[in-house]
Design an enzyme around this catalytic site. Structure first.
Site, short mmCIF file in Angstrom:
data_model
loop_
_atom_site.label_atom_id
_atom_site.label_comp_id
_atom_site.label_asym_id
_atom_site.label_seq_id
_atom_site.Cartn_x
_atom_site.Cartn_y
_atom_site.Cartn_z
N GLU A 1 0.85 -1.19 0.00
CA GLU A 1 0.00 0.00 0.00
C GLU A 1 0.89 1.24 0.00
O GLU A 1 0.81 2.07 -0.89
CB GLU A 1 -0.91 -0.04 1.23
CG GLU A 1 -2.02 0.98 1.20
CD GLU A 1 -2.97 0.83 2.38
OE1 GLU A 1 -3.20 -0.29 2.85
OE2 GLU A 1 -3.47 1.88 2.84
N GLU B 1 -10.85 -8.56 3.99
CA GLU B 1 -10.26 -8.67 5.31
C GLU B 1 -11.11 -9.42 6.35
O GLU B 1 -10.56 -10.12 7.20
CB GLU B 1 -9.97 -7.27 5.85
CG GLU B 1 -8.93 -6.53 5.02
CD GLU B 1 -8.85 -5.08 5.40
OE1 GLU B 1 -7.94 -4.72 6.14
OE2 GLU B 1 -9.73 -4.31 4.98
N ARG C 1 -8.43 1.74 14.26
CA ARG C 1 -9.37 0.68 13.87
C ARG C 1 -9.40 -0.40 14.95
O ARG C 1 -10.44 -0.96 15.26
CB ARG C 1 -9.00 0.07 12.51
CG ARG C 1 -10.03 -0.95 12.04
CD ARG C 1 -9.72 -1.51 10.67
NE ARG C 1 -10.30 -0.75 9.59
CZ ARG C 1 -11.48 -1.01 9.03
NH1 ARG C 1 -12.24 -1.99 9.49
NH2 ARG C 1 -11.93 -0.30 8.02
#
Ligand code: FAD
Ligand code: FES
Length: 1332
Positions: free
Chosen positions: A807, A1266, A885
């Site tokens: 990423e 995910e 998260r």
């Protein structure tokens, strides 16, 4: 010989080799390309994946099946797997007398292959159709939805249901659990949809295979040539007689003999060894001879391990069992020795002469006192015994430099001899031993069994293989009983000392293993010999479980999904299990990855110079020696970049491209050498001399960081909900706990790679890059080189896996190549080696959680307090977002009314950790699930009851004020309970555990709930571009990258539905920043949601423009309407833009919605553990996932299985180990183990929840990438469940801490018993390794 495309230690590149001459039979072997020197295949035919079929002239049956069965996702492993299967087929049909391979053959063939995407199940299912089992009852085995393909379902029977169900419903009575409906529901005929249609498979016809090239066959001189191949640094000799060999060794005593090259190849590639003279003796017949003698079998030293295996197996079939007990130990051990590709070429001499302390064969040879024959030119041949004096030190032995090992004599055993060998590794298949052992005892029995002689040999306990002389002495003359075991164990503990800092680490575990192995051996022998009745009573049935071993289980699987409604037009592909659009090209090797692009004229290669210190001042960087190497063009470092531009970063620009004055981790980039080719650049990079001055402290672990208060500023986050204190006060129980979860390496099979191509005299730049974030790479480059983004194009065709690791981290390679390309005005390429990628690019953040949980006596959770730390590495990068998260997911799927969760990111001297599938969720969920396990131990109830009691329901509010709508958690839970037959199996597990002392089973069912959207709200946007050409073909481009997850396939399906045209006229070529600007990273599972909507909008625009032509000519074709519009001067291209509505969470005010919706799922796993070794096997996993209305069930089920197996690696075997100085030890597939084919659950069922449309994403689908990963912790907690049964055997009850991963070492040491008590180790000494 069959070569896999780019293999190495994990078979990603295999070749198939054949070598036959006139009158000989063909022999087909698979081998690793990267370990096969070209000189070693002189005179042989080498086949690569490109040689067996392609999409233009026709696919080979193997290529077709892996692709059609959905066994290729990113495709990087696919050629290797294809070649393993191809060589197996050829070996079976040619050498095996025309037989098809068995499932067992297949299990062995794939021991050396790895895949990081698929979870292996679809590969096995596709290739199952080429096996003997399939041929035997092919018509009974079908791959229909919901059918266990091992046992068959009545619906797959050619003649329908044997019970004659009149309506064609499944009778559920096909035995052996093979029925398509284990859920108790009858499946309606219309429910049956095939994931892949075997009737379309091309039959395999062995007679159509290419023959061995006649020009090689008729040339026996190819075998008789004395070959000399001279290179600039190495000379390779291939003598053909023993005399020539001995002469060469006399002339070059330091020369290395090389047979399989599986030791030498690794030493040269990874340990920087240079051997100027190599001698390849495979044509010397004395070294290849196999002689059967009166006392045993003599094997020439160049006989390969597979040849030994097949010879011994043949002899074992002919001779009485008591004569072949040593042979059996060797055959059993060879099954676990490396993979088939290695055993095909590696020779016995190489294993003995290397003398590794963890060699798997040497303990056996020593325990059997095998004879070795040595020869030299001048000396007399001599025979030496392999005993305690053979190895003289670490990888040293008594063989003289000019001597050659001629052969080894392996003796027959006789009545009274009991012989067995043991091995424990991190992973059962294809892994080196942690500890191994071989035991040889001779029993004399008149009335009671007395040990006459004993030989106990261990590997992994010292710098050499060692005999335990003291234990052997103690045994001699003693009765074989439990008293003897006790004395031997005490002697072993004395005889095999290991200092607390011994290389290899796991000191207590290794010591415990030696005792465990002996105990297992004792029980095994005890069981086999005749006893009088009173003796028999000494070892009750449940104790005999000590000697049980794990054997490969044939996998079974079922997949359940919602089929498309009967009235859906055939042309509409949404909801259908269409194979990945590149799968066929991936299976033939035609699919192009970044480094496959042909080299450009003038192209240069760049190799990075990495820091070797964890924390140091850079005193001097001297590239002089590197620049002096012929072919080196330049060296770049911080001094070549404007200091204001020498930085990059996703959220904060805090990472230097080239370290300027200090280094903060091993693996930080200091500079780059640019040269004419890869070999020169890599060789020269090692010569750059960096002088450091160490800085203290070196902080590696979270504990270190907490102690030193080393945190990234501004990363403290707090989430509060309800009234924590009041919740705790009203709780009947409050308990505290602490747990740690280690990091994870992405281990995408394609490492980071970039090619930068300057254009227009350096005013434009094209970057071809294996990145999940092309737009971000474009932006970084623009900032660093000062070129407008509009002059830079970043292109991505496909990635060989990403999982979050590409990423932002791709910048480590992309930026240096871009800088070098601009400065030199030439194309520059770099692809990291595996070890470089592993030391430099970071991985999943390790987490440490301290918790306090308050609950009622009925198991209702009333309050939860969490203090969490993540190890960010030396820059913050994405770690604070990961932490956020984690806090949002810290309750998993449970409605807890009062909470306080806070966290901070630790600053350590490790490489920057980053995004990894799940992005902090699995770590946070792991902590709360631990708390639930503790609760269950306190309350004495099944944790499943606690989980069920606390599950979120429709309308509940999360601790960040999100009101749940369309919450299907309970539905998933109930369906999983039912499909897995949880309640019945809980009873069976309890019964099993009562009956077995040393084997325990555990069961766990748990939920997951994953929020979909980037939590940083502005990233939730993308675009698409649709271009229709006058021939009717459509070129589609969107903002997402294809990395195996099937995004392009799904996007074509979306476009096909909107435009109402077949998907084969829609093409996606690449992702490029000049087609769709400012795209987000393809991450956070949002790829299909974001790009799907953008594609839908763009296609709707085109459709709208074509509407008048369609209305005017309703009977016309798509092409007619396109042409009509074209001649009418209507634009046939459209762009679109999509942003997720209403997302964004404000951490200051705790307002807003972080997620668009949730993906829910539940998994149930059952495991069995060996309490003595810590080994385990997953017996069964059932998963129920709510993926809305799946866009493509084959791809989605593939994602579920792949994520689960990746999570299984995280929670059980993948362990990053560092030296106390911050050097990564586990920097390759040899030391870092990801799950292999044999690790998947023996029964693996996945069901997609039916009738659960999602109103918040494209065509009612849900994101999948995910969410399923966290479900793999059902295996971890099933293991913990099993351990708690083992602990209760010695009276240990109540909560206990076990950190993740549940390695064999952790499992064994948690199963405390009287053996583990004997191996307690001294505290206070810095261990060899650190797990941060
Ligand atoms: C992926 C992988 C997995 C592996 N797994 C295992 C495992 O599970 N267990 C295990 O024990 N090992 C393992 N190994 C190590 C290796 O495969 C074995 O040691 C193998 O037997 C070496 O044989 P070779 O022919 O390839 O040796 P080579 O690399 O060809 O030679 C090794 C050494 O032996 C010497 N030598 C060879 N023949 C003679 C001779 N006749 N006389 C004198 N010296 C000689 C050479 O000079 C050289 O130093 C693994 C290796 C790899 C790459
Ligand atoms: S498909 Fe196997 S590694 Fe990607």
């Amino acid at each position: 010989m069959y070569v896999l495309k780019d293999a190495g230690e994990f078979g990603e590149s295999l070749i198939s080799r054949t070598g036959v001459r006139k009158g000989e039979e063909d022999r087909h072997l698979s081998a690793n390309a990267c370990l096969t020197p070209v000189c070693a295949v002189h005179g042989q035919a080498v086949t690569t994946v490109e040689g067996i079929g392609n999409t233009k002239t026709g696919l080979h049956a193997v290529q077709q099946r892996i692709a059609a069965a959905h066994g290729s996702q990113c495709g990087f492993c696919t050629p290797g797997i294809v070649m393993s299967m191809y060589s197996l087929l050829r070996a079976c049909y040619v050498e095996g007398g025309g037989r098809a391979p068995t499932m067992k053959d297949m299990e062995v063939a794939f021991q050396g292959n790895l895949c990081r995407c698929t979870g292996y199940r679809p590969i096995i299912e596709g290739f199952r159709t080429l096996t003997e089992e399939w041929e035997r009852c092919g018509s009974r085995l079908s791959a229909v939805n919901g059918t266990s393909t091992t046992n068959g379902c009545c619906k797959g029977l050619a003649n329908g249901c044997s019970k004659g169900d009149p309506n064609g419903w499944c009778c559920k009575a096909n035995g052996d659990g093979g029925c398509c409906s284990s859920s108790g529901e009858l499946l309606a005929p219309g429910d049956v949809e095939i994931l892949f249609d075997t009737s379309k498979f091309k039959p395999y016809d062995s007679s159509q295979e290419p023959i061995f090239p006649p020009e090689l066959k008729i040339s026996p001189e190819l075998d008789h040539q004395f070959l000399t191949v001279k290179g600039p640094r190495v000379t390779w000799y291939r003598p053909t007689t023993l005399e020539q060999l001995l002469l060469l060794k006399h002339k070059h005593p330091q020369a290395r003999i090389v047979v399989g090259n599986t030791e030498i190849g690794v030493e040269v590639k990874f340990k920087n060894c240079l051997y100027p003279v190599l001698i390849h003796p495979t044509k010397v017949k004395e070294l290849r001879a196999i002689q059967h003698t009166a006392t045993g079998i003599r094997f020439g030293s160049s006989v390969t391990l597979n040849e030994i295996d097949s010879t011994l197996k043949m002899v074992m079939e002919e001779l009485p069992e008591h004569k072949t007990r040593i042979f059996k130990a060797i055959v059993d051990m060879l099954h676990w020795f490396a993979g088939k590709q290695i055993r095909n070429v590696a020779a016995v001499g190489g294993n003995i002469m290397t003398g590794s302390p963890i060699s798997d064969l040497n303990p056996i040879f020593m325990a059997a006192n095998c004879e070795i024959q040595l020869v030299s030119k001048d000396g007399r041949p001599r025979t030496v015994i392999m005993d305690g004096s053979f190895f003289t030190g670490y990888r040293k032995n008594i063989v003289k430099p000019d001597e050659v090992m001629l052969s080894i004599m392996i003796p027959y055993s006789h009545e009274g001899i009991f012989f067995k060998a043991y091995k424990q590794a991190r992973r059962r298949d294809d892994d080196i031993s942690i500890v191994n052992a071989a035991f040889n005892i001779e029993i004399e029995k008149e009335t009671i069994p007395i040990v006459k002689k004993a030989n106990l040999v261990f590997g992994g306990m010292a710098p050499t293989i060692v005999e335990s002389k003291k234990a052997a002495r103690i045994i001699q003359g003693r009765k074989l009983d439990m008293l003897l075991v006790e004395d031997v164990c005490n002697a072993l503990a004395d005889d095999l000392p290991l200092s607390p800092d011994a290389p290899g680490g796991m000191v207590a575990y290794r010591k415990a293993l030696t005792l465990s192995f002996f105990y297992k051996f004792f029980v095994d022998v005890y069981k086999k010999i005749d006893h009088n009745d009173s003796d028999k009573q000494c070892l009750p049935e449940r104790i005999l479980s000590a000697s049980q071993e794990f054997t490969g289980k044939q996998s079974q699987s079922s997949q359940y999904f919602q089929v498309v409604p009967p009235n859906q037009p055939k042309i509409d592909p949404i909801g259908r299990p269409i194979p990945h659009l590149s799968a066929f090209k991936q299976a033939t090797g035609e699919a192009v990855y970044c480094d496959d692009l042909p080299h450009l004229e003038d192209e240069l290669y760049l190799s990075l110079v990495f820091s070797t210190r964890a924390h140091a001042k850079i005193v001097k960087v001297d590239p002089g020696p590197a620049l002096a190497v012929k072919g080196v063009h330049a060296f770049f470092s911080a001094s070549d970049v404007d200091p204001d531009r020498n930085h990059f970063g996703s959220e904060i620009s805090d990472e230097e491209i080239f370290a300027a004055s200090t280094v903060n981790c091993v693996g930080q980039v200091i500079g780059a050498v640019v040269a004419i080719n890869q070999a020169t650049a890599q060789q020269a990079a090692k010569l750059v001399n960096v002088v450091y001055e160490d800085i203290h402290p070196v902080i590696l672990s979270i504990d270190d960081a907490i102690a030193k208060e080393s945190f990234h500023p501004g990363t403290n986050r707090v989430l509060k909900y309800g009234d924590l204190d009041a919740g705790m006060k009203t709780s009947e129980h409050v308990l505290h706990g602490e747990v740690h979860i280690g990091g994870q390496e992405h281990f995408y099979l394609e490492t980071n790679c970039s090619i930068a191509i300057p254009k227009e005299g350096g005013h434009e730049l094209e970057l071809i890059c294996a990145s999940q974030s092309p737009a971000e790479m474009q932006k970084f480059i623009s900032e660093v080189v000062g070129m407008p983004a509009s002059h830079i194009v970043c292109r991505v065709k496909r990635l060989g896996g990403g999982f979050g690791g590409k990423e932002t981290r791709s910048a480590i390679v992309a930026l240096p190549v871009a800088i070098a390309a601009i400065k030199l005005n030439r194309p520059v390429r770099c692809m990291l080696d595996r070890d470089e990628d592993m030391i430099a690019t970071g991985g999943r953040n390790p987490f440490h959680g301290k918790y306090k949980i308050g609950f009622s006596k009925e198991g209702k959770i009333l309050a939860y307090q969490l203090e969490v730390y993540n190890n960010a590495g030396y820059t913050i990068e994405l770690s604070c977002s990961v932490l956020e998260r984690a806090l949002l997911h810290s309750l998993n799927s449970y409605n807890i009314p009062n909470i306080k969760c806070e966290g901070v990111s630790c600053k350590t001297n490790l490489p920057t950790n980053t995004a990894f599938r799940g992005f902090g969720t699995p770590q946070a969920v792991f902590i709360v699930e631990n708390a639930i396990m503790d609760m269950s131990a306190i309350l004495g109830v099944d944790p499943a009851m606690i989980r069920e009691k606390n599950l979120y329901e429709e309308g509940d509010t999360t601790h960040y004020n999100h009101v749940l709508e369309h919450c299907t958690l309970k539905r998933c839970w109930n369906e999983c309970l039912k499909r897995s037959e949880y309640n019945q199996r809980r009873q069976e597990v309890n019964d099993f555990n009562r009956q077995h002392r040393w084997r325990k089973r555990g069961l766990c069912i748990l939920p997951t709930m994953f929020g979909i959207s980037f939590t940083v709200s502005f990233i939730n946007q993308t675009g698409a571009l649709v271009m229709v050409y006058t021939d009717g073909s459509v070129l589609l481009t969107h903002g997402g990258t294809e990395m195996g997850q099937g995004l392009h396939t799904k996007m074509v399906q979306v476009a096909s539905r909107v435009l109402e045209i077949p998907e084969d006229i829609i093409y996606i070529s690449e992702t490029a920043t000049d087609k769709v600007p400012n795209g987000p990273p393809t991450a956070a599972s949002t790829g299909s949601d974001l790009n799907g909507m953008a594609v839908m909008y763009a296609c709707q625009t085109i459709k709208e423009r074509l509407k008048p032509y369609r209305t005017a000519d309703p009977k016309g074709s798509w092409q007619d309407w396109v042409n009509a519009a074209y001649y009418d001067r209507v634009s046939l291209s459209a762009t679109s833009f999509y942003k997720t509505p209403d997302v964004g969470y404000d951490w200051e005010t705790h307002s807003g919605k972080p997620y668009n919706y949730f993906t829910y799922g539940v998994a149930c796993s059952e495991v069995e553990i060996d309490c003595l070794t810590g080994d385990h096997q997953v017996l069964r996993t059932d998963i129920v996932m709510d993926l809305g209305e799946s866009l493509n069930p084959a791809i989605d089920i593939g994602q579920v299985e792949g994520a689960f197996i990746q999570g299984y690696g995280l929670f059980t075997m993948e362990e990053l180990t560092y030296s106390p100085k911050g050097i990564l030890y586990s920097r390759g597939p040899g030391a870092y183990k990801i799950p292999g084919f044999a690790d998947i659950p023996a029964k693996f069922d996945v069901a997609l929840l039916r009738g659960a449309p999602n109103p918040r994403a494209v065509y009612s689908s849900k994101a999948v990438g995910e969410p399923p990963l966290a479900l793999a912790m059902s295996v971890f907690f099933a293991i913990k469940d099993a351990i708690s049964f083992a602990r209760s055997e010695v009276g240990l009850t109540g909560p206990f801490r076990m950190d993740s991963p549940a390695t064999a070492a952790r499992i064994r040491m948690a199963c405390q018993d009287h053996f583990t008590k004997k191996v307690e180790i001294e505290e206070g000494i810095t261990p060899w390794n650190i797990v941060p």
